[in-house]
Design an enzyme around this catalytic site. Structure first.
Site, PDB file in Angstrom:
ATOM      1  N   ASP A 132     -11.085  13.895  45.043  1.00 46.18           N
ATOM      2  CA  ASP A 132     -10.999  15.222  44.413  1.00 46.18           C
ATOM      3  C   ASP A 132     -10.830  16.275  45.500  1.00 46.18           C
ATOM      4  O   ASP A 132     -11.797  16.947  45.903  1.00 46.18           O
ATOM      5  CB  ASP A 132     -12.257  15.495  43.581  1.00 46.18           C
ATOM      6  CG  ASP A 132     -12.343  14.608  42.360  1.00 46.18           C
ATOM      7  OD1 ASP A 132     -11.289  14.223  41.812  1.00 46.18           O
ATOM      8  OD2 ASP A 132     -13.477  14.288  41.940  1.00 46.18           O
ATOM      9  N   LYS A 186      -9.563   6.990  43.215  1.00 48.46           N
ATOM     10  CA  LYS A 186      -9.275   7.756  42.008  1.00 48.46           C
ATOM     11  C   LYS A 186      -8.393   8.933  42.377  1.00 48.46           C
ATOM     12  O   LYS A 186      -8.735   9.743  43.251  1.00 48.46           O
ATOM     13  CB  LYS A 186     -10.562   8.290  41.378  1.00 48.46           C
ATOM     14  CG  LYS A 186     -10.257   9.329  40.301  1.00 48.46           C
ATOM     15  CD  LYS A 186     -11.403  10.223  39.928  1.00 48.46           C
ATOM     16  CE  LYS A 186     -10.842  11.604  39.595  1.00 48.46           C
ATOM     17  NZ  LYS A 186     -11.551  12.301  38.524  1.00 48.46           N
ATOM     18  N   LEU A 198      -6.279  10.717  34.608  1.00 48.94           N
ATOM     19  CA  LEU A 198      -5.573  11.883  34.060  1.00 48.94           C
ATOM     20  C   LEU A 198      -6.128  12.310  32.699  1.00 48.94           C
ATOM     21  O   LEU A 198      -5.726  13.339  32.162  1.00 48.94           O
ATOM     22  CB  LEU A 198      -4.072  11.594  33.974  1.00 48.94           C
ATOM     23  CG  LEU A 198      -3.405  11.367  35.338  1.00 48.94           C
ATOM     24  CD1 LEU A 198      -1.914  11.092  35.174  1.00 48.94           C
ATOM     25  CD2 LEU A 198      -3.619  12.556  36.263  1.00 48.94           C
ATOM     26  N   LYS A 199      -7.013  11.514  32.138  1.00 47.20           N
ATOM     27  CA  LYS A 199      -7.723  11.874  30.889  1.00 47.20           C
ATOM     28  C   LYS A 199      -6.769  12.470  29.859  1.00 47.20           C
ATOM     29  O   LYS A 199      -6.943  13.596  29.374  1.00 47.20           O
ATOM     30  CB  LYS A 199      -8.871  12.833  31.174  1.00 47.20           C
ATOM     31  CG  LYS A 199      -9.971  12.224  32.048  1.00 47.20           C
ATOM     32  CD  LYS A 199     -11.208  13.087  32.033  1.00 47.20           C
ATOM     33  CE  LYS A 199     -12.328  12.512  32.870  1.00 47.20           C
ATOM     34  NZ  LYS A 199     -12.069  12.506  34.307  1.00 47.20           N
ATOM     35  N   ILE A 256      -1.297  14.526  20.824  1.00 47.96           N
ATOM     36  CA  ILE A 256      -0.929  13.763  19.635  1.00 47.96           C
ATOM     37  C   ILE A 256      -0.426  12.382  20.078  1.00 47.96           C
ATOM     38  O   ILE A 256       0.032  12.214  21.220  1.00 47.96           O
ATOM     39  CB  ILE A 256       0.135  14.496  18.788  1.00 47.96           C
ATOM     40  CG1 ILE A 256       1.432  14.687  19.587  1.00 47.96           C
ATOM     41  CG2 ILE A 256      -0.404  15.830  18.281  1.00 47.96           C
ATOM     42  CD1 ILE A 256       2.593  15.182  18.736  1.00 47.96           C
ATOM     43  N   PRO A 257      -0.533  11.388  19.190  1.00 53.50           N
ATOM     44  CA  PRO A 257      -0.208  10.014  19.602  1.00 53.50           C
ATOM     45  C   PRO A 257       1.162   9.863  20.249  1.00 53.50           C
ATOM     46  O   PRO A 257       1.306   9.183  21.275  1.00 53.50           O
ATOM     47  CB  PRO A 257      -0.315   9.224  18.290  1.00 53.50           C
ATOM     48  CG  PRO A 257      -1.362   9.976  17.513  1.00 53.50           C
ATOM     49  CD  PRO A 257      -1.117  11.425  17.829  1.00 53.50           C
ATOM     50  N   THR A 297       2.940  11.924  21.971  1.00 54.61           N
ATOM     51  CA  THR A 297       2.974  12.507  23.318  1.00 54.61           C
ATOM     52  C   THR A 297       2.178  11.654  24.303  1.00 54.61           C
ATOM     53  O   THR A 297       2.609  11.415  25.438  1.00 54.61           O
ATOM     54  CB  THR A 297       2.427  13.952  23.268  1.00 54.61           C
ATOM     55  OG1 THR A 297       3.248  14.692  22.366  1.00 54.61           O
ATOM     56  CG2 THR A 297       2.455  14.609  24.631  1.00 54.61           C
ATOM     57  N   THR A 299     -19.539  12.378  31.627  1.00 53.66           N
ATOM     58  CA  THR A 299     -20.895  12.249  32.194  1.00 53.66           C
ATOM     59  C   THR A 299     -21.509  13.615  32.514  1.00 53.66           C
ATOM     60  O   THR A 299     -22.704  13.704  32.758  1.00 53.66           O
ATOM     61  CB  THR A 299     -20.873  11.387  33.472  1.00 53.66           C
ATOM     62  OG1 THR A 299     -19.803  11.837  34.315  1.00 53.66           O
ATOM     63  CG2 THR A 299     -20.674   9.932  33.139  1.00 53.66           C
ATOM     64  N   ARG A 330     -25.582   8.854  41.086  1.00 54.31           N
ATOM     65  CA  ARG A 330     -26.433   9.671  41.954  1.00 54.31           C
ATOM     66  C   ARG A 330     -27.694   8.874  42.303  1.00 54.31           C
ATOM     67  O   ARG A 330     -28.220   8.149  41.460  1.00 54.31           O
ATOM     68  CB  ARG A 330     -26.854  10.973  41.250  1.00 54.31           C
ATOM     69  CG  ARG A 330     -25.713  11.950  40.971  1.00 54.31           C
ATOM     70  CD  ARG A 330     -25.112  12.527  42.251  1.00 54.31           C
ATOM     71  NE  ARG A 330     -24.100  13.525  42.023  1.00 54.31           N
ATOM     72  CZ  ARG A 330     -22.797  13.271  41.790  1.00 54.31           C
ATOM     73  NH1 ARG A 330     -22.367  12.021  41.718  1.00 54.31           N
ATOM     74  NH2 ARG A 330     -21.940  14.252  41.624  1.00 54.31           N
ATOM     75  N   GLN A 376     -23.153  16.916  37.029  1.00 54.55           N
ATOM     76  CA  GLN A 376     -23.350  15.673  36.275  1.00 54.55           C
ATOM     77  C   GLN A 376     -24.721  15.669  35.597  1.00 54.55           C
ATOM     78  O   GLN A 376     -25.719  16.013  36.220  1.00 54.55           O
ATOM     79  CB  GLN A 376     -23.251  14.457  37.214  1.00 54.55           C
ATOM     80  CG  GLN A 376     -21.908  14.321  37.910  1.00 54.55           C
ATOM     81  CD  GLN A 376     -20.806  13.822  36.971  1.00 54.55           C
ATOM     82  OE1 GLN A 376     -20.923  13.882  35.751  1.00 54.55           O
ATOM     83  NE2 GLN A 376     -19.725  13.350  37.550  1.00 54.55           N
ATOM     84  N   GLY A 418     -17.711  10.426  44.069  1.00 54.72           N
ATOM     85  CA  GLY A 418     -16.987  11.462  44.801  1.00 54.72           C
ATOM     86  C   GLY A 418     -17.880  12.193  45.771  1.00 54.72           C
ATOM     87  O   GLY A 418     -18.024  11.828  46.930  1.00 54.72           O
TER      88      GLY A 418
HETATM   89  O1  C5P Z   1     -18.286  13.921  42.694  1.00 57.93           O
HETATM   90  P1  C5P Z   1     -18.691  12.974  41.601  1.00 57.93           P
HETATM   91  O2  C5P Z   1     -19.257  11.668  42.105  1.00 57.93           O
HETATM   92  O3  C5P Z   1     -19.549  13.625  40.543  1.00 57.93           O
HETATM   93  O4  C5P Z   1     -17.306  12.594  40.919  1.00 57.93           O
HETATM   94  C1  C5P Z   1     -17.222  11.845  39.730  1.00 57.93           C
HETATM   95  C2  C5P Z   1     -15.779  11.617  39.425  1.00 57.93           C
HETATM   96  O5  C5P Z   1     -15.670  10.885  38.227  1.00 57.93           O
HETATM   97  C3  C5P Z   1     -14.990  12.897  39.251  1.00 57.93           C
HETATM   98  O6  C5P Z   1     -13.746  12.677  39.888  1.00 57.93           O
HETATM   99  C4  C5P Z   1     -14.821  13.037  37.755  1.00 57.93           C
HETATM  100  O7  C5P Z   1     -13.588  13.617  37.394  1.00 57.93           O
HETATM  101  C5  C5P Z   1     -14.870  11.581  37.291  1.00 57.93           C
HETATM  102  N1  C5P Z   1     -15.353  11.395  35.924  1.00 57.93           N
HETATM  103  C6  C5P Z   1     -16.597  11.823  35.486  1.00 57.93           C
HETATM  104  N2  C5P Z   1     -16.987  11.606  34.179  1.00 57.93           N
HETATM  105  C7  C5P Z   1     -16.159  10.988  33.328  1.00 57.93           C
HETATM  106  C8  C5P Z   1     -14.913  10.537  33.765  1.00 57.93           C
HETATM  107  C9  C5P Z   1     -14.529  10.757  35.083  1.00 57.93           C
HETATM  108  O8  C5P Z   1     -17.371  12.363  36.285  1.00 57.93           O
HETATM  109  N3  C5P Z   1     -16.557  10.728  32.093  1.00 57.93           N
END
Ligand code: C5P
Length: 234
Positions: free
Chosen positions: A16, A38, A67-68, A72-73, A75, A119, A180, A188, A208
């Site tokens: 990121d 990622k 990319l989450k 619509i389906p 697209t 999360t 964590r 988070q 991250g």
């Molecule tokens: O920095 P951190 O460890 O919190 O990063 C978590 C990564 O996981 C981020 O890149 C975030 O976009 C991704 N992520 C998330 N929760 C989700 C899906 C993806 O935190 N449900």
């Protein structure tokens, strides 16, 4: 029971950062401590996303294209068809079954992962968004529908991974961000530690800031790799 995945690919490092120059510096700095990257929305906005993806693949790394997708389906199916040409290993879309059903046949070698509940969301934010029910119940409900629609796997917090294994068995891939050492942290809310995620049935973890912001990121990644080895020793 989890999938047979090379141990060092189970840690996915979240790249990121704002642009490709910074991304390449991180890839060089982390060296062989990270095998799986990622590439998410921040890098997409920074440009050169697909160059980086191709560079990582030709260097033998795995790529999680986070990319989450949510639209619509028709697209979402078109975006997945386009993404399949880039051969990311994993690609995320939100857990809406009609879009997943439309997209599943177009994913090629890329495995589609359905994001259940972010999360970063806790019970209050989920309720405020108009979704009724406890977070874990919503995760299970969305996961069940996503897998039935053709997703290969799920993204959830480590707190729900065990419930998903009970509900869906060993088949779906489970990817857990929100890792964590101590509960919460940054934006988070639903967090577990590395060992907790794998004990609950995760196949992969996404990490991250705990690596990027540590004094010695390469050592932090290696420490996680060592914890992962410990999780899978008989
Ligand atoms: O920095 P951190 O460890 O919190 O990063 C978590 C990564 O996981 C981020 O890149 C975030 O976009 C991704 N992520 C998330 N929760 C989700 C899906 C993806 O935190 N449900």
């Amino acid at each position: 029971m989890t999938h047979k995945i090379p141990l060092r690919e189970r840690l996915i490092f979240a790249l990121d950062v704002a642009d490709a120059t910074q991304a390449r510096a991180w890839i060089a700095r982390l060296g062989d401590s990270v095998q799986h990257y990622k590439l998410g929305l921040e890098l997409l906005a920074g440009g050169e996303y697909f160059d980086l993806l191709a560079e990582l693949k030709s260097a033998g790394k795995r790529v999680f294209a986070d990319l989450k997708l949510h639209d619509i389906p028709n697209t979402v199916a078109g975006a997945v068809r386009g993404m399949a040409r880039h051969r990311a290993d994993l690609l995320t879309l939100h857990a809406y079954p009609a879009a997943i059903a439309a997209a599943a046949a177009h994913a090629g070698a890329t495995r589609l992962l359905a994001v259940t509940v972010l999360t970063s969301m806790g019970p209050a934010e989920l309720a405020d968004s108009g979704v009724a029910g406890a977070v874990a119940d919503v995760v299970v409900r969305r996961a069940r529908a996503a897998i039935a629609a053709g997703a290969a796997g799920l993204v959830c917090s480590g707190l729900e991974a065990g419930r998903l294994r009970e509900a869906l068995g060993g088949g779906p891939l489970i990817v857990c961000p929100g890792i964590r050492a101590t509960p919460g942290g940054d934006d988070q809310q639903r967090t577990v530690d590395v060992a907790g995620a794998f004990a609950n049935g995760a196949d992969y973890i996404v990490v991250g800031r705990p690596i990027r912001q540590s004094e010695d990121p390469r050592a932090a990644a290696e420490a996680i790799q060592q914890t992962i080895r410990g999780c899978f020793q008989d």
